[in-house]
Design an enzyme around this catalytic site. Structure first.
Site, PDB file in Angstrom:
ATOM      1  NE  ARG A  79      40.365  41.901  35.229  1.00  0.00           N
ATOM      2  CZ  ARG A  79      39.602  41.816  36.360  1.00  0.00           C
ATOM      3  NH1 ARG A  79      38.558  41.372  36.286  1.00  0.00           N
ATOM      4  NH2 ARG A  79      39.819  42.610  37.376  1.00  0.00           N
ATOM      5  CE  LYS A  82      44.871  43.139  38.977  1.00  0.00           C
ATOM      6  NZ  LYS A  82      43.615  43.927  39.270  1.00  0.00           N
ATOM      7  CG  ASN A  83      45.624  44.582  42.552  1.00  0.00           C
ATOM      8  OD1 ASN A  83      45.168  44.690  41.534  1.00  0.00           O
ATOM      9  ND2 ASN A  83      45.579  43.531  43.584  1.00  0.00           N
ATOM     10  CG  ASP A 120      44.173  39.386  44.856  1.00  0.00           C
ATOM     11  OD1 ASP A 120      42.969  39.246  45.198  1.00  0.00           O
ATOM     12  OD2 ASP A 120      44.666  40.385  44.733  1.00  0.00           O
ATOM     13  NE  ARG A 122      36.068  44.233  44.246  1.00  0.00           N
ATOM     14  CZ  ARG A 122      37.036  43.591  43.378  1.00  0.00           C
ATOM     15  NH1 ARG A 122      36.960  42.999  42.305  1.00  0.00           N
ATOM     16  NH2 ARG A 122      38.298  43.708  43.885  1.00  0.00           N
ATOM     17  CB  CYS A 139      32.686  42.080  40.128  1.00  0.00           C
ATOM     18  SG  CYS A 139      33.653  41.701  41.404  1.00  0.00           S
TER      19      CYS A 139
END
Ligand code: UD1
Length: 414
Positions: free
Chosen positions: A395, A20-21, A303, A118, A113
């Site tokens: 997500r 995803k990133n 993460d 952020r 967030c």
């Protein structure tokens, strides 16, 4: 909502999704290229859908066929509306590409967030060095580059992933040479640079802390395979670990996993890495994961902290976590405690006293990786666990319920 009936031992093989990133900045990169970009191994995720909506809003045509996403560039607009910015805070990564492509950009400020404030100060201050003028009013950012994007020396005070990506995206088609000192070294940065260079960019040093970009006039769309998702991989490793399982992951870049291996070794798992595969065999009872300090790459990634905390929750002994990247990244601790974990959080430190067993409970995902940690915990808890707030998890994890079921978990999704 996800309903997990635990415990079950995870066994079998699984192919890990694309990252995803990496996908999000790659999609921003596609804005810079003439013609067509085809991304292979593009994960089907709500965050990727949100990024595609942004590209379409800006004037691109996007078509998805399974894991192949084709982007036909046709940028006509330089504004991202509030609704799309709010759907995905990381849409700030489009700023550098839009300003470079259109000479101006209008974005609503991403604001706070779920991981705490952020800030985007590093994005803004470093883009200013390249000649971008920024005005903020009424929660909107108005950016323009009347004299074009001009190469400069930019030294980041922290190796921010997003700021490094924005700088690269802004500078790759700028004039002159840009040098980024203290650049982020995350593998997703290297993936972005590999793609941009394939499109005609001249970026050197990606993956190192000094990146040099010789601006080019134009980029031409290319095909690119999104790198494997290292955080999804470590999540499935943690799921195998807490369930005393034996799982083989396919499509893993084993060099990306190295910074995350220590807690698996400390807790008694046997990890074998061969080619693009990783096999993990967990003991019946894990040991403590001991010390985890989150750091920029090649340190232990923030993460991966939540899912490794789920391992620590059932590891024999005491584990200590120090979260150095985000302020508000222990929100899964409450859900874990509800399941019987013994977690004490004070500021950036969390101390986890492992218990022999967790008990199923109703828990709420407060953010993406924290939600994954609750799922991991639910897999080894006695009885049923309900995880609410699955929209956060979706997500970033493609078909996580289906994948875990294939490995033997008893899961229902509603
Ligand atoms: C990216 C990842 C995210 C990961 C993080 C750190 C994406 C879409 N997201 O987020 O999953 O957790 O890297 O590996 O790729 N900071 C500032 N000012 C700025 C920018 C950042 O103070 O202008 C601070 C942040 O508040 C945070 C730290 O720097 O404390 C790291 O942020 P950064 O590396 O920029 O993370 P993201 O790119 O947002």
């Amino acid at each position: 909502m996800m309903l997990i009936d635990g415990p079950s031992r995870l066994m079998g093989e699984l192919e890990v999704q694309g990252a995803k990133n990496s996908t999000l900045p790659l999609l921003a990169g596609a804005l810079l290229c003439r013609g067509q970009t085809v991304l292979h191994n593009c994960p089907e995720l709500s965050d990727v859908d949100a990024a595609v909506k942004i590209l379409e809003h800006l004037g691109c045509r996007c078509k998805r066929e399974g894991h192949d996403l084709t982007i036909e560039n046709g940028v006509t607009c330089h504004e991202i509306p509030e609704e799309l910015m709010r759907r995905m805070r990381s849409s700030i990564v489009f700023l550098g590409a839009i300003i470079s492509r259109c000479g101006e950009a209008r974005l609503c400020s991403p604001g706070g967030c779920e991981l705490g404030p952020r800030p985007i100060d590093l994005h803004i201050s470093s883009l200013k060095k390249l000649g971008v003028q920024v005005k903020e009013s009424g929660g909107w950012l108005h950016c323009s580059a009347p004299g074009g994007i001009n190469g400069a020396y930019v030294s980041l005070s922290f190796p921010s992933v997003g700021a490094t990506e924005n700088l690269i995206l802004a500078a790759v088609c700028g004039s002159g040479t840009t040098i980024i000192a203290n650049a982020a070294r995350e593998p997703e940065i290297s993936d972005l640079c590999e793609y941009l260079n394939r499109c005609g960019g001249r970026i050197y040093g990606a993956g190192e802390s000094c990146i040099i970009i010789d601006g080019v006039k134009e980029l031409y769309g290319a095909e690119h395979r999104v790198m494997p998702d290292r955080i999804a991989a470590v999540t499935y490793m943690a799921a195998a670990a807490v369930t005393g399982g034996n799982v083989t992951l396919r499509d893993v870049d084993n060099t990306h996993i190295l910074p995350m291996l220590t807690p698996f070794e400390e807790s008694g798992c046997r990890v074998r890495q061969l080619g693009g595969c990783l096999d993990i065999l967990a003991p019946k009872r894990l040991s403590a994961v001991r010390h985890i300090r989150t750091m920029p790459y090649p340190g232990f990634p923030t993460d991966a902290q939540p899912v490794v905390m789920a391992m620590a929750a059932v590891g024999d002994g005491t584990s200590v976590f120090v979260e150095n990247i985000f302020e508000n990244r222990y929100r899964h601790a409450e859900g874990l405690s509800r399941m019987g974990a013994r977690v004490k959080v004070e500021g950036k430190v969390a101390v986890v006293e492992g218990v022999p067993e967790l008990t199923g409970a109703t828990v709420e995902a407060m953010d993406l990786r924290g939600g994954a940690a609750l799922i991991v915990a639910g897999l080894c808890a006695q009885g049923s666990t309900k995880v609410r707030g699955m929209e956060y998890v979706e997500r970033g994890y493609e078909k996580i319920g289906e994948h875990l079921s294939e490995l033997g978990a008893k899961i229902k999704s509603f």
